[in-house]
Motif scaffolding. Structure first.
Motif, short mmCIF file in Angstrom:
data_model
loop_
_atom_site.label_atom_id
_atom_site.label_comp_id
_atom_site.label_asym_id
_atom_site.label_seq_id
_atom_site.Cartn_x
_atom_site.Cartn_y
_atom_site.Cartn_z
N LYS A 25 0.81 -1.22 0.00
CA LYS A 25 0.00 0.00 0.00
C LYS A 25 0.84 1.27 0.00
O LYS A 25 0.32 2.35 -0.23
N ARG A 26 2.12 1.15 0.30
CA ARG A 26 3.00 2.32 0.45
C ARG A 26 2.40 3.31 1.43
O ARG A 26 2.50 4.53 1.26
N LEU A 27 1.78 2.76 2.47
CA LEU A 27 1.08 3.58 3.44
C LEU A 27 1.99 4.57 4.14
O LEU A 27 1.65 5.75 4.29
N ARG A 28 3.15 4.12 4.58
CA ARG A 28 4.02 4.99 5.38
C ARG A 28 4.57 6.16 4.58
O ARG A 28 4.49 7.30 5.03
N LEU B 283 12.85 0.28 5.50
CA LEU B 283 12.91 -0.18 6.88
C LEU B 283 11.73 -1.09 7.19
O LEU B 283 11.87 -2.16 7.80
N HIS B 284 10.54 -0.66 6.76
CA HIS B 284 9.34 -1.48 6.95
C HIS B 284 9.49 -2.83 6.26
O HIS B 284 9.16 -3.88 6.83
N GLY C 45 10.91 1.42 19.38
CA GLY C 45 9.83 1.49 18.41
C GLY C 45 9.53 0.14 17.79
O GLY C 45 9.29 -0.85 18.48
N MET C 46 9.59 0.07 16.44
CA MET C 46 9.19 -1.12 15.73
C MET C 46 9.94 -2.38 16.16
O MET C 46 9.34 -3.43 16.40
N ALA D 107 4.46 2.41 15.61
CA ALA D 107 5.64 3.29 15.67
C ALA D 107 6.04 3.82 14.29
O ALA D 107 6.37 5.00 14.15
N LEU D 108 6.03 2.97 13.28
CA LEU D 108 6.42 3.43 11.94
C LEU D 108 5.37 4.36 11.35
O LEU D 108 5.70 5.26 10.57
N ILE D 109 4.11 4.15 11.71
CA ILE D 109 3.05 5.06 11.25
C ILE D 109 3.20 6.41 11.94
O ILE D 109 3.14 7.47 11.29
#
Length: 298
Positions: free
Chosen positions: A45-48, A76-77, A153-154, A184-186
């Protein structure tokens, strides 16, 4: 342009930016680079990066200095997913409808590809110094990037998840895992986009809270799809959480409450969003994006 058209346009833009920063193969590292690029290029989704772009626009950012960070966050994700899929952790064969990296290239190559993406993410983020005249803003963004991706975080959330798989865990630990591993990444993506556009510390704290709420809504929706989703749509076998003896929001609270709570987290995020930034149209788009994330089918 309606929301779905705008979302596709931005997703395509984020995809192009991410792919543009992937490493190019040299004489002796071709297999490593191929495995790294396969993992990122498999889609998603390439959300970040999308959230980073949107919060940068919300505060009137130039949209240029964030590009290395957009690519770095997606690398990173993806590294975390490559390692999460390994036999020693979730042992998944498919992700996004394609073979996972270890099934395609072997375990050793997948471990190295994940390591490569982790290191290349930081190399890429540093390139923001070449694009941004405000070096303090880049340093601020790097501090957020490091904090949200590491043991605070992640990575910390992923470790807690792996270490406690199959064990009886309390609700507090489950929320911790969700907040860190997913949220955390969001949070970091939203905060970096705003920080590079000059958002105040107070606004960044509000954005962190928004990210935490959306992270919870997003993970709860993942739990719901693991039970109800169509495998041909979600791109991986459903029921994997149950097979791996993972405690989830659905298994603890039931499907109906999980659906209600995902909407409640999304609603709180939209409430906190009110009044932030300088771009009213961007704020409206982000609100619709939150609605989409809460109701998506993949």
């Amino acid at each position: 342009m309606n929301f779905n058209e705008e979302l596709k346009k931005r997703t395509d833009e984020a995809q192009d930016i991410v792919l543009d920063y992937l490493p190019k193969a040299g004489k002796y590292d071709g297999e490593l680079v191929e495995a790294m690029n396969y993992s990122v290029g498999a889609g998603g989704k390439r959300l970040r990066p999308l959230l980073m772009m949107s919060f940068n626009r919300l505060y009137g950012g130039d949209g240029v200095s964030i590009r290395p960070f957009m690519a770095a966050m997606e690398m990173l994700h993806t590294y975390s997913l490559v390692h999460d899929d390994l036999p020693a952790i979730d042992n998944d064969d498919y992700r996004r409808g394609e073979y996972t990296t270890h099934k395609r290239f072997g375990e050793a190559a997948a471990i190295l590809a994940g390591d490569g993406l982790l290191h290349h993410a930081y190399e890429t983020a540093f390139k923001a110094f070449e694009l941004c005249s405000d070096k303090d803003a880049v340093i601020r963004a790097l501090l957020i990037f490091g904090d949200k991706t590491g043991i605070n975080g992640m990575l910390g959330g992923q470790a807690a998840d792996v270490i406690n798989t199959g064990k009886r865990i309390d609700d507090g630990l489950m929320y911790y895992i969700y907040e860190k591993k997913t949220g955390a990444l969001i949070e970091g993506s939203m905060m970096i986009g705003a920080a590079l556009a000059g958002a105040s510390d107070d606004d960044l704290e509000t954005i962190r809270r928004i990210g935490a709420d959306i992270g919870m809504a997003f993970q709860i929706r993942d739990d719901i799809l693991d039970v109800t989703g169509d495998e041909s749509v979600i791109g991986k076998p459903k029921g994997s959480d149950e097979r791996n003896n993972k405690k989830t929001y659905v298994s603890v609270n039931g499907l109906k409450k999980a659906q209600e709570d995902a909407e409640e987290y999304s609603s709180e995020a939209r409430r906190l969003l009110e009044g932030l930034g300088v771009n009213d149209g961007e704020r409206a788009f982000i609100g619709e994006l939150f609605n989409y994330l809460c109701s998506r089918d993949k």
